[in-house]
Scaffold this motif. Structure first.
Motif, short mmCIF file in Angstrom:
data_model
loop_
_atom_site.label_atom_id
_atom_site.label_comp_id
_atom_site.label_asym_id
_atom_site.label_seq_id
_atom_site.Cartn_x
_atom_site.Cartn_y
_atom_site.Cartn_z
N PRO A 86 28.88 -29.56 -0.80
CA PRO A 86 28.80 -28.22 -1.62
C PRO A 86 29.60 -28.24 -2.83
O PRO A 86 30.64 -29.04 -3.03
N TYR A 87 29.34 -27.43 -3.89
CA TYR A 87 30.07 -27.64 -4.99
C TYR A 87 30.17 -26.28 -5.83
O TYR A 87 29.68 -25.08 -5.20
N VAL A 88 30.81 -25.97 -6.75
CA VAL A 88 30.97 -24.87 -7.64
C VAL A 88 30.16 -24.77 -8.79
O VAL A 88 30.12 -25.67 -9.50
N VAL A 89 29.00 -23.91 -8.58
CA VAL A 89 27.85 -24.07 -9.82
C VAL A 89 28.73 -23.62 -11.20
O VAL A 89 29.17 -22.60 -11.26
N PRO A 90 28.64 -24.73 -12.19
CA PRO A 90 29.23 -24.19 -13.44
C PRO A 90 28.54 -23.29 -14.23
O PRO A 90 27.23 -23.82 -14.55
N ASP A 91 28.92 -22.30 -14.60
CA ASP A 91 28.27 -21.66 -15.86
C ASP A 91 28.14 -22.07 -17.34
O ASP A 91 27.63 -21.73 -18.05
N GLY A 92 29.34 -22.91 -17.54
CA GLY A 92 29.48 -23.31 -18.81
C GLY A 92 30.31 -24.59 -18.60
O GLY A 92 30.56 -25.39 -17.72
N ALA A 93 30.44 -25.40 -20.11
CA ALA A 93 31.21 -26.70 -20.14
C ALA A 93 30.45 -27.94 -19.48
O ALA A 93 29.15 -27.55 -19.18
N TYR A 94 31.00 -29.08 -19.09
CA TYR A 94 30.23 -29.97 -18.55
C TYR A 94 30.88 -30.60 -17.43
O TYR A 94 30.96 -31.88 -17.31
N TYR A 95 31.48 -29.88 -16.65
CA TYR A 95 32.29 -30.48 -15.37
C TYR A 95 31.67 -29.65 -14.01
O TYR A 95 31.06 -28.38 -14.44
N MET A 96 31.70 -30.48 -12.97
CA MET A 96 31.39 -29.58 -11.72
C MET A 96 32.27 -29.97 -10.63
O MET A 96 32.64 -31.32 -10.60
N LEU A 97 32.91 -29.05 -10.13
CA LEU A 97 33.88 -29.24 -9.00
C LEU A 97 32.89 -29.45 -7.61
O LEU A 97 32.15 -28.48 -7.30
N VAL A 98 33.24 -30.65 -6.88
CA VAL A 98 32.46 -30.87 -5.58
C VAL A 98 33.46 -30.59 -4.66
O VAL A 98 34.64 -31.09 -4.68
N ASN A 99 33.19 -29.97 -3.47
CA ASN A 99 33.96 -29.60 -2.38
C ASN A 99 33.66 -30.98 -1.43
O ASN A 99 32.74 -30.80 -0.97
N ALA A 100 34.77 -31.77 -1.15
CA ALA A 100 34.48 -33.02 -0.27
C ALA A 100 35.23 -33.05 0.95
O ALA A 100 35.68 -33.91 1.42
N ALA A 101 35.41 -31.66 1.37
CA ALA A 101 36.30 -31.64 2.64
C ALA A 101 35.64 -32.15 3.70
O ALA A 101 36.22 -32.52 4.74
N ALA A 102 34.33 -32.36 3.75
CA ALA A 102 33.34 -32.82 4.66
C ALA A 102 33.58 -34.37 4.79
O ALA A 102 32.99 -34.91 5.70
N ILE A 103 34.08 -34.99 3.81
CA ILE A 103 34.26 -36.59 4.01
C ILE A 103 35.46 -36.96 4.78
O ILE A 103 36.53 -36.48 5.03
#
Ligand code: PMP
Length: 440
Positions: A342-359
């Motif tokens: 899962p991730y955080v849908v970015p509404d702006g800029a050009y970065y995306m935070l991905v939640n990698a807790a499941a790894i």
């Protein structure tokens, strides 16, 4: 003429050997260099640092080339900036802020937005007075050292995820779910507070602050008579939501310096051209600081940016570019949908935070000391790069020590990358599935 001073290698008197300031004594790597090196060691697809992996549009590079060839564009520019660029940035902000801009007093050109930020901190903070600057975390990593260099003290208020019925480690959430608690913000203000930094669109969350949020921040700034430093370097990149400049809200122009970047706007981060805009009383000291920090930004690329601005209005470049970024963002989201992170849908800029807790990282995995000592988030990102061949940045780097734990599960990826790069990342990440923990 020859100097007759006698040179001796013996130290004279009791003067101690110069030692570096503690702030710079460590030869520790900055996060960008460190992660670039880890990425290079496995030839990873680099979605880490936020620079474009594709060339700028031809009309932009051509503008710079012609400027270099002009004999009049190769010497010092005036510290405030080349008249042609001031005029163009003035037109841009007159539209953006819906007010006339006096380019001779209300603007300054800088060596990138970074230097504009440093100039504002330098201009408005006094050494030895314990003056404080409020930063919202995660906070772009340059703010803290720049505030400290300017004699100030950063005070941190984290954005907090409020995603109602969603679990960010399992569900995709919105960047708007990262909220600023206004009571927490106000409680952080002391009699020493001087500045609030507001970064929208936000790096690394991709949050675009709403009018209501900005009004609340503005009201707090007004109540405590604070300066607002609006870092809006991604003003031209919002996806389906409106970017609002806090300087356009009633009563805010007078207390706001807005900072922007040609590097971000035209995909030329190496050109090092940025600007500050605000009322003359705020820009004059900012310009004085800029004059003492770098004196002036480089001339030919200021001319190149001026010409790029003019042409961009004619060919609708900023809108077209924004659509291209939205397409890249959607592609990156689809890649992580496919692998199941899962991730955080970015509404702006050009970065995306991905939640990698499941790894699930094997308990006996061998981490080098320089990663081990930086904690869980660096280990996660290191593991990710080494095992899956796609690089990102550990967002804990954007937090103060007490709040780092808030980002332990996240990796920041940049999507200012070519389609081929994103396709390659998609392929590499197929191997990720076997490391996912069983989730119920
Ligand atoms: N502010 C933010 C939020 C940024 O992300 C960046 C660049 N990554 C900057 C400022 C600096 O911009 P520039 O490259 O123009 O110095």
């Amino acid at each position: 003429m020859s100097l007759s001073t006698k040179v001796t290698s013996e130290p004279q008197g009791r003067r101690p050997t110069p030692v570096p300031s503690p702030q710079y004594a460590s030869n520790g790597l900055d996060v960008w260099t460190m992660m670039n090196q880890v990425a290079a060691s496995v030839n990873a697809v680099n979605l880490g640092q936020g620079y474009m992996s594709y060339p700028p549009k031809e009309f932009i590079t051509r503008a710079a080339q012609s400027a270099l060839e002009e004999n009049t564009h190769n010497q010092y520019a005036p510290p405030r900036g080349r008249p042609g660029l001031l005029e163009q940035v003035g037109i841009h902000f007159a539209n953006r802020l819906s007010r006339p801009i006096d380019a001779s007093t209300e603007l300054s050109i800088h060596a990138g937005a970074n230097e504009a930020l440093l100039s504002v901190f330098t201009a408005f903070l006094e050494h030895g007075k314990g003056q404080e600057v409020i930063l919202m975390e995660p906070a772009f990593d340059q703010y803290t050292p720049n505030i400290i260099m300017s004699g100030g003290k950063p005070v941190y208020v984290p954005l907090r995820v409020q995603s109602a019925d969603k679990d960010p480690s399992k569900d995709v959430i919105s960047s708007h779910d990262w909220k600023l608690d206004m009571d927490e913000l106000e409680a952080a203000i002391t009699e020493n507070t001087r500045i609030i930094v507001v970064n929208t669109p936000h790096n690394p969350v991709g949050k675009v602050f709403t009018r209501e949020e900005l009004e609340q921040i503005g009201a707090i700034a007004a109540r405590h008579n604070l300066l607002i430093l609006a870092d809006e370097v991604y003003e031209h990149l919002t996806f389906g939501v409106e970017h609002i400049s806090i300087a356009t809200l009633p009563g805010m122009w007078e207390r706001t310096v807005t900072v922007g970047s040609a590097g971000k706007m035209f995909g030329v981060t190496g050109w090092r051209v940025g600007w500050s805009v605000g009322p003359a009383e705020l820009i004059q000291p900012t310009l004085s600081a800029h004059t003492r920090i770098v004196f002036t930004s480089n001339t030919p690329l200021q001319e190149g940016v001026a010409s790029a601005f003019k042409q961009a209005r004619e060919n609708d470049f900023l809108n077209v570019q924004c659509q291209e970024y939205e397409r890249r963002r959607n592609r990156l989201m689809a890649i992580f949908d496919d692998v199941g992170l899962p991730y955080v849908v970015p509404d702006g800029a050009y970065y995306m935070l991905v939640n990698a807790a499941a790894i699930k990282i094997p308990s006996d995995y061998d981490f080098p000391a320089f990663i081990e000592e930086r904690g869980a988030n660096f280990k996660l990102v290191y593991f990710f790069i080494k095992e899956f061949g796609v690089s990102g940045i550990p967002p804990t780097e954007f937090y103060s020590e007490p709040h780092k734990h808030l980002a332990n599960d996240y990796i920041r990826f940049a999507f200012c990358k070519t389609d081929e790069g994103l396709d390659e990342a998609a392929k590499c990440l197929q191997s990720l599935k076997r490391y996912l923990k069983e989730t119920s």
